[in-house]
Scaffold this motif. Structure first.
Motif, PDB file in Angstrom:
ATOM      1  N   SER A   3      40.168  26.467   4.546  1.00 46.51           N
ATOM      2  CA  SER A   3      40.117  27.232   5.791  1.00 46.51           C
ATOM      3  C   SER A   3      39.265  26.501   6.823  1.00 46.51           C
ATOM      4  O   SER A   3      38.381  25.708   6.463  1.00 46.51           O
ATOM      5  CB  SER A   3      39.560  28.631   5.531  1.00 46.51           C
ATOM      6  OG  SER A   3      38.258  28.556   4.982  1.00 46.51           O
ATOM      7  N   PRO A   4      39.493  26.750   8.111  1.00 42.83           N
ATOM      8  CA  PRO A   4      38.718  26.064   9.153  1.00 42.83           C
ATOM      9  C   PRO A   4      37.213  26.259   9.032  1.00 42.83           C
ATOM     10  O   PRO A   4      36.440  25.377   9.415  1.00 42.83           O
ATOM     11  CB  PRO A   4      39.256  26.682  10.447  1.00 42.83           C
ATOM     12  CG  PRO A   4      40.650  27.111  10.113  1.00 42.83           C
ATOM     13  CD  PRO A   4      40.582  27.569   8.685  1.00 42.83           C
ATOM     14  N   ASP A   5      36.775  27.398   8.480  1.00 47.77           N
ATOM     15  CA  ASP A   5      35.340  27.630   8.316  1.00 47.77           C
ATOM     16  C   ASP A   5      34.808  27.099   6.981  1.00 47.77           C
ATOM     17  O   ASP A   5      33.615  27.185   6.697  1.00 47.77           O
ATOM     18  CB  ASP A   5      35.000  29.114   8.455  1.00 47.77           C
ATOM     19  CG  ASP A   5      35.676  29.994   7.405  1.00 47.77           C
ATOM     20  OD1 ASP A   5      36.267  29.450   6.447  1.00 47.77           O
ATOM     21  OD2 ASP A   5      35.631  31.233   7.553  1.00 47.77           O
ATOM     22  N   GLY A   6      35.690  26.549   6.162  1.00 54.86           N
ATOM     23  CA  GLY A   6      35.287  25.947   4.900  1.00 54.86           C
ATOM     24  C   GLY A   6      34.975  26.912   3.783  1.00 54.86           C
ATOM     25  O   GLY A   6      34.529  26.497   2.708  1.00 54.86           O
ATOM     26  N   ARG A   7      35.226  28.184   3.972  1.00 55.26           N
ATOM     27  CA  ARG A   7      34.849  29.179   2.957  1.00 55.26           C
ATOM     28  C   ARG A   7      35.906  29.400   1.886  1.00 55.26           C
ATOM     29  O   ARG A   7      35.587  29.813   0.774  1.00 55.26           O
ATOM     30  CB  ARG A   7      34.539  30.514   3.640  1.00 55.26           C
ATOM     31  CG  ARG A   7      33.322  30.471   4.550  1.00 55.26           C
ATOM     32  CD  ARG A   7      33.073  31.829   5.181  1.00 55.26           C
ATOM     33  NE  ARG A   7      31.885  31.819   6.035  1.00 55.26           N
ATOM     34  CZ  ARG A   7      31.437  32.878   6.700  1.00 55.26           C
ATOM     35  NH1 ARG A   7      32.065  34.044   6.594  1.00 55.26           N
ATOM     36  NH2 ARG A   7      30.370  32.770   7.461  1.00 55.26           N
ATOM     37  N   VAL A  28      41.280  17.506  -0.324  1.00 58.43           N
ATOM     38  CA  VAL A  28      40.949  17.950   1.023  1.00 58.43           C
ATOM     39  C   VAL A  28      39.444  17.806   1.203  1.00 58.43           C
ATOM     40  O   VAL A  28      38.661  18.057   0.271  1.00 58.43           O
ATOM     41  CB  VAL A  28      41.416  19.411   1.274  1.00 58.43           C
ATOM     42  CG1 VAL A  28      40.650  20.408   0.421  1.00 58.43           C
ATOM     43  CG2 VAL A  28      41.308  19.777   2.746  1.00 58.43           C
ATOM     44  N   LEU A  29      39.035  17.378   2.392  1.00 58.54           N
ATOM     45  CA  LEU A  29      37.620  17.233   2.714  1.00 58.54           C
ATOM     46  C   LEU A  29      37.138  18.501   3.393  1.00 58.54           C
ATOM     47  O   LEU A  29      37.786  19.014   4.308  1.00 58.54           O
ATOM     48  CB  LEU A  29      37.425  16.038   3.645  1.00 58.54           C
ATOM     49  CG  LEU A  29      35.988  15.682   4.032  1.00 58.54           C
ATOM     50  CD1 LEU A  29      35.220  15.164   2.825  1.00 58.54           C
ATOM     51  CD2 LEU A  29      35.980  14.652   5.163  1.00 58.54           C
ATOM     52  N   GLU A  30      35.991  19.026   2.958  1.00 57.58           N
ATOM     53  CA  GLU A  30      35.442  20.217   3.596  1.00 57.58           C
ATOM     54  C   GLU A  30      35.102  19.907   5.062  1.00 57.58           C
ATOM     55  O   GLU A  30      34.828  18.757   5.412  1.00 57.58           O
ATOM     56  CB  GLU A  30      34.186  20.678   2.857  1.00 57.58           C
ATOM     57  CG  GLU A  30      33.042  19.676   2.937  1.00 57.58           C
ATOM     58  CD  GLU A  30      31.712  20.266   2.529  1.00 57.58           C
ATOM     59  OE1 GLU A  30      31.635  21.484   2.318  1.00 57.58           O
ATOM     60  OE2 GLU A  30      30.743  19.487   2.434  1.00 57.58           O
ATOM     61  N   PRO A  31      35.120  20.933   5.950  1.00 54.46           N
ATOM     62  CA  PRO A  31      34.801  20.702   7.364  1.00 54.46           C
ATOM     63  C   PRO A  31      33.438  20.054   7.591  1.00 54.46           C
ATOM     64  O   PRO A  31      33.273  19.283   8.544  1.00 54.46           O
ATOM     65  CB  PRO A  31      34.854  22.116   7.959  1.00 54.46           C
ATOM     66  CG  PRO A  31      35.807  22.862   7.088  1.00 54.46           C
ATOM     67  CD  PRO A  31      35.586  22.314   5.709  1.00 54.46           C
ATOM     68  N   ALA A  32      32.467  20.322   6.731  1.00 55.16           N
ATOM     69  CA  ALA A  32      31.141  19.716   6.880  1.00 55.16           C
ATOM     70  C   ALA A  32      31.170  18.219   6.608  1.00 55.16           C
ATOM     71  O   ALA A  32      30.273  17.485   7.039  1.00 55.16           O
ATOM     72  CB  ALA A  32      30.144  20.400   5.946  1.00 55.16           C
TER      73      ALA A  32
END
Length: 322
Positions: A145-149, A101-105
């Motif tokens: 998670s959508p916030d990447g945390r 999975v790729l982080e949101p950033a």
């Protein structure tokens, strides 16, 4: 005024005559070591990209100019340029990468390496592994998670969902789920994470704030043995109201009300459905069928498959570009 009116009508006619730009679908073929490229307007395979051995997990980079592909038997990640449709780079991974999975950033890839029980943290800019996280036996599913945390990894043999803090790369909790968990997917609002259990035949809904299973979805299809109902891939609409679960050898996709968890209906697709992806307008669902070697195109308004598109051997992963 008549001239202006005529010009407007001419432009309108021209716009109506222009073809509608449809999506492009990319499918990883596990046995033929290739990526099939499907034209979403013609609904046919228009190109084939050769990659490393046993490609499975597949995802875009943040701006969708490149594609990352797990090639498990070569222990690496191939990078495809979308415009040229060629492999232009390779990234490291641990042994036998399957899903990631790729982080949101958009910089870090979290890769599940099935053979060493670790999650590798890959920096796509420096092209290096910058961290490793010890998890359970046979790590597979990866959700963020959508916030990447919060990162969630599932381990097939340990039967757990591991909750990982992305700032420290440490496991903060382990949640027991049913046998052979495969995919972990957060809801768009981040309030829950869904985990499919292939052998257990269920989907667990986990509250990430308390790390507890708050609901389980079971499946029953008339005329299909229970052991053939094996949940794997999970997809959700952007508003979080509907979910779709691929049910493996049952050759069905379950359509679920994601608010009540009620299974609304089962859609018949190809043989051994692995994964699925929605079109950008959410009017089509594409499924990869590993035994029939095709992609089913499910028209969501009609509620039925409108076409089966032949691809490579044992199609596994699928992504869609607008």
């Amino acid at each position: 005024m008549p001239m202006m009116k005529g010009a407007v009508l001419a432009l309108l006619g021209l716009s109506l005559a222009l073809p509608v730009e449809a999506e492009t679908v990319f499918v990883s073929n596990e046995r033929s070591n290739s990526i099939s490229v499907l034209d979403g307007e013609k609904l046919q395979t228009v190109a084939t990209i050769k990659v490393g051995r046993r490609p499975r997990g597949i995802t875009f980079n943040k701006d969708m100019t490149r594609i990352y592909v797990c090639v498990g038997d070569d222990n690496r990640i191939d990078v495809i340029d979308v415009a040229s449709r060629k492999v232009v780079d390779r990234l490291p991974s641990g042994p036998d990468p399957e899903l990631f999975v790729l982080e949101p950033a958009g910089r870090l890839l979290y890769v599940a390496n099935e053979d060493d029980n670790k999650v590798s943290v890959v920096d796509t800019e420096t092209r290096k592994i910058v961290g490793e996280i010890q998890v359970g036996v046979e790590p597979e599913g990866m959700g963020i998670s959508p916030d990447g945390r919060i990162l969630v990894n599932t381990s097939e043999t340990t039967n757990m969902a591991h909750f990982i803090d992305t700032s420290s790369h440490r496991i903060v909790d382990n949640v027991l789920v049913d046998a052979r968990p495969r995919v972990a997917r957060f809801t768009p609002d981040g309030r829950h994470v869904w985990v499919s259990a292939e052998v257990g035949g269920t989907v667990s809904i986990i509250d990430p704030s308390v790390h507890k299973v708050v609901h389980k979805i079971s499946f029953a299809i008339q005329g299909v043995p229970r052991e053939a109902i094996q949940p794997v891939g999970i997809q959700m609409t952007g508003d979080g109201k509907r979910a779709f679960v691929a049910l493996g050898p049952a050759n069905r996709v379950a359509e679920i009300d994601a608010e009540t968890y009620e299974v609304k209906r089962y859609h018949l697709v190809g043989q051994r459905v692995w994964n699925l992806a929605l079109s950008p307008d959410e009017k089509r669902l594409y499924t990869t069928n590993g035994v029939s070697n095709d992609v089913s195109v499910l028209d969501m308004e009609r509620g039925r498959v409108v076409k089966s598109v032949a691809v490579g051997g044992a199609p596994w992963g699928v992504i869609v570009k607008p």
